[in-house]
Design an enzyme around this catalytic site. Structure first.
Site, PDB file in Angstrom:
ATOM      1  N   HIS A  41     -66.899  25.340  -6.488  1.00 30.03           N
ATOM      2  CA  HIS A  41     -66.678  26.281  -7.584  1.00 30.03           C
ATOM      3  C   HIS A  41     -67.951  26.636  -8.339  1.00 30.03           C
ATOM      4  CE1 HIS A  41     -62.834  24.106  -7.050  1.00 30.03           C
ATOM      5  NE2 HIS A  41     -62.253  25.239  -7.397  1.00 30.03           N
ATOM      6  N   GLU A  74     -55.859  34.396  -0.737  1.00 29.83           N
ATOM      7  CA  GLU A  74     -56.880  35.437  -0.805  1.00 29.83           C
ATOM      8  C   GLU A  74     -56.880  36.310   0.448  1.00 29.83           C
ATOM      9  OE1 GLU A  74     -57.884  32.261  -3.650  1.00 29.83           O
ATOM     10  OE2 GLU A  74     -57.394  32.270  -1.515  1.00 29.83           O
TER      11      GLU A  74
END
Length: 341
Positions: free
Chosen positions: A132, A63
């Site tokens: 998550h 990322e």
């Protein structure tokens, strides 16, 4: 007459991106599993087939690299739409988001803008634990230079995505897993709405009153809009008329719509699934409390997620998530107390 067709938020997002890509060659899409797979959450379905790998790019699992690259592309005149698969992953790329994307226009005196969309999933309820399952609305809404939005339905998702891609500022486009329309997640049916085929935009700074009422204001965003609507339906059976506001935008926050509603109802509950302290709910309540001409009939109330990491065990996770029952209980309590003042 236009034929009615219902889309999921995922399909509405991918349709909006495709429309922008057809009219603007500067728009491209990057992220993990967004090309051949069409995105883990379905946001880029069909784009690879139409636009090819040059404009729909699967990235390595880094990322930091691909979001930093998107910032550079935006500075050079491109309009990248980049996916951060889970908002929880922001920690490895926050420097690119906040110190580069958010500040680029400010540091350059407006000469270098950052027309970049960062789309990312939020929300728990799936036993995915602390890595998550977070929302983190306030984390991004707190940072100057970023616009932060979240749709509650497919109609809004398409119009807001078109507006986000056209905006010269970096936009964090959050989407809640429970509303996407992916079969393995389960989806709130109310989020699947009629979506026109043509391009349209929805302003990224206006909340929407989705249900009018006179007794209490319920403010939600994304998934919690539907919790508020479910609560309002139950309260209606008890003679309580709840007004429900869909924030749509976290930054900028449409403070005026909230104030007008509370001026009418005299009571407020804010509901979000981000952490309780320093959150969107706290900002909304503070905004109302600062008004010296509002006549409140009940204390202000926020319902949110407690300040603990998201549990893995479903029984523990669902016990602490906001739900319609918690909203109904809080509304009853506030209005009952107000009746005795």
């Amino acid at each position: 007459m236009e034929k009615k067709r219902k889309l999921t938020i995922a399909k509405a997002m991918s349709e909006a991106i495709a429309l922008e890509m057809r009219t603007s060659p500067e728009v491209l899409v990057m992220g993990e599993d967004i090309a051949k797979l069409g995105g883990v959450f379905g946001n880029t379905q069909g784009l690879l087939d139409e636009f090819g790998p040059d404009r729909v790019r699967d990235t390595p699992i880094s990322e930091t690299a691909f979001i930093g690259t998107a910032v550079g592309m935006a500075a050079a005149g491109m309009k990248p739409v980049v996916e951060l698969m889970f908002v929880d992953f922001f920690g490895v790329c926050m420097d690119a988001i906040y110190n580069l994307a958010a500040k680029q226009s400010y540091f350059s005196g407006g000469n270098v803008t950052c027309p970049m969309v960062l789309m990312t999933s939020v929300g728990g309820g799936y036993g995915d634990a602390g890595q998550h399952s977070q929302a983190l609305f306030a984390t991004f809404g707190h940072l100057p230079g970023l616009k932060v939005v979240i749709p509650s339905n497919a109609y809004d998702a398409k119009g807001m995505m078109a507006a986000a891609i056209s905006d010269p500022n970096p936009v964090v486009f959050m989407f809640h897993k429970a509303l996407q329309g992916m079969g393995w997640l389960g989806t709130v049916p109310r989020s699947i709405t009629h979506v026109p085929e043509e391009r349209y935009t929805i302003a990224l700074d206006h909340a929407h009153i989705v249900r009018e009422g006179r007794d209490i204001t319920l403010v939600g965003l994304g998934h919690t809009v539907h919790l508020a609507l479910d609560a309002a339906a139950e309260l209606e059976g008890e003679g309580i008329e709840a007004e429900v506001i869909d924030l749509r935008s976290i930054a900028p926050l449409d403070r005026e719509t909230i104030i007008r509603s509370v001026a009418k109802t005299g009571a407020l509950i804010s509901v979000d699934d981000d952490y309780h302290s320093y959150g969107v709910g706290a900002e909304i309540l503070a905004n109302v409390a600062e008004q010296d001409d509002l006549h409140l009939k009940a204390p202000l109330k926020r319902i949110s997620y407690p300040d603990i990491p998201v549990p893995f065990a479903p029984e523990m996770e669902h016990a602490v998530l906001p739900n319609a029952g918690k909203i109904v209980t809080a509304a009853r309590k506030l209005l009952k107390e107000s009746a005795h003042v």
